[in-house]
Write a protein that holds these residues in place. Sequence first.
Motif, PDB file in Angstrom:
ATOM      1  N   THR A  83     -61.552 -80.546 -63.171  1.00 25.38           N
ATOM      2  CA  THR A  83     -61.813 -79.893 -64.451  1.00 25.38           C
ATOM      3  C   THR A  83     -62.142 -78.427 -64.234  1.00 25.38           C
ATOM      4  O   THR A  83     -62.949 -78.067 -63.374  1.00 25.38           O
ATOM      5  CB  THR A  83     -62.974 -80.583 -65.178  1.00 25.38           C
ATOM      6  OG1 THR A  83     -62.644 -81.973 -65.364  1.00 25.38           O
ATOM      7  CG2 THR A  83     -63.218 -79.948 -66.539  1.00 25.38           C
ATOM      8  N   GLY A  84     -61.494 -77.569 -65.042  1.00 20.84           N
ATOM      9  CA  GLY A  84     -61.689 -76.131 -64.916  1.00 20.84           C
ATOM     10  C   GLY A  84     -62.739 -75.596 -65.856  1.00 20.84           C
ATOM     11  O   GLY A  84     -63.358 -76.337 -66.625  1.00 20.84           O
ATOM     12  N   THR A  89     -57.665 -79.729 -67.251  1.00 20.82           N
ATOM     13  CA  THR A  89     -57.769 -80.616 -66.089  1.00 20.82           C
ATOM     14  C   THR A  89     -56.461 -80.686 -65.305  1.00 20.82           C
ATOM     15  O   THR A  89     -55.373 -80.434 -65.839  1.00 20.82           O
ATOM     16  CB  THR A  89     -58.159 -82.042 -66.517  1.00 20.82           C
ATOM     17  OG1 THR A  89     -57.149 -82.570 -67.401  1.00 20.82           O
ATOM     18  CG2 THR A  89     -59.504 -82.056 -67.215  1.00 20.82           C
ATOM     19  N   TYR A 144     -61.329 -75.444 -60.282  1.00 21.72           N
ATOM     20  CA  TYR A 144     -61.226 -76.773 -60.870  1.00 21.72           C
ATOM     21  C   TYR A 144     -61.875 -77.767 -59.905  1.00 21.72           C
ATOM     22  O   TYR A 144     -61.536 -77.801 -58.723  1.00 21.72           O
ATOM     23  CB  TYR A 144     -59.768 -77.137 -61.125  1.00 21.72           C
ATOM     24  CG  TYR A 144     -59.169 -76.377 -62.300  1.00 21.72           C
ATOM     25  CD1 TYR A 144     -58.839 -77.029 -63.481  1.00 21.72           C
ATOM     26  CD2 TYR A 144     -58.966 -75.005 -62.239  1.00 21.72           C
ATOM     27  CE1 TYR A 144     -58.310 -76.334 -64.565  1.00 21.72           C
ATOM     28  CE2 TYR A 144     -58.445 -74.292 -63.313  1.00 21.72           C
ATOM     29  CZ  TYR A 144     -58.120 -74.967 -64.476  1.00 21.72           C
ATOM     30  OH  TYR A 144     -57.605 -74.282 -65.552  1.00 21.72           O
TER      31      TYR A 144
END
Length: 331
Positions: A83-84, A89, A144
């Motif tokens: 996840t950023g 994602t 991420y």
Amino acid sequence: MPTLTRLSGASLLFAAAIMAPEAASACTTATTNTNLGSFSSYTIASTPQQGSGLAGLQCDILLAALTTHYIGLRVEASTFRLTGPTGQTIPYTASLTSGGTPLAVGNVLDLSSLSLVSLLSGTNNSVPIYFRTSAAAGLRAGTYSGFIDLRWYYSVCSLGVAVCLAYSSSPGFVRPLIGPATVWGTGVPVRVNVQLTVQNDCIITAPNVAFGSAPLAGAFNPVTRTILIRCSAGAVYTVGLDDGNNALSGVRRMRSGTNYLRYELYKTATSADRWGAVGAARRSSASADTNAGIYDSTTTQGYSYRAAILPGQITPPAGSYSDTIRIDVTF
């Protein structure tokens, strides 16, 4: 009468205790971190990325190679997505072998039958773990991150050569007299952190400029061209054009041998402003001639410009004159 002398003897007891050396822990567990690297957003969009790290269990495999070792694994939790910073994602899979069966939450694996040498093939006799991302388009730049929570169960010889004298076991593990383990205990939880960095990038299309032929320097007509630029999602940028290979006193020049033909590049098809590489001479993505201010990684901005041979210069000798301009994009 002869006198009898009684000799009293005292015995000295010499005793020595040979103590068994304290058993070292054959296995240790620890949180690990895997960095899959840094890549252009367009690379991530088109090509799965692969990498490997450590799964959190390290064992000394040099002891009591003939004894029975037990190692088990349970996958406790994972979203299997990186996840950023904006919530976007990147899907990924994880496995214990390169290209192997992907792990899934709830998987319980008895790895006891595997060769310890092959199972503990990572750094310092650790269990390796392999990652592979899926292609994901339209990503903004940033880090991420994700994780996998694992629980390791083990009972490995910690003292001995041919015959094991002591075992290193995870909490609650009960070694069977023979056959497979049935009481694995509570095990030891570890977290494997995973991260990947997405970088801003651009795709640039820039057609060549050809002025054609003319007998005099003042007889060339201006040429209008358009540079097309598409950049990563959310990437606000500026565009600069350098002075080429032959500039003199801030004036661009094409060259043929030792002779030069002066020319310039101007912002837009009608502007008199020189398009350069520094400060206000650059062009902003918010001022593109087409699709200004749209930063979704798929929409292309267009920048029209005018190329012109400078009037008033002495016509140089006949020849084929050329120069190379470099385009730079700054975020």
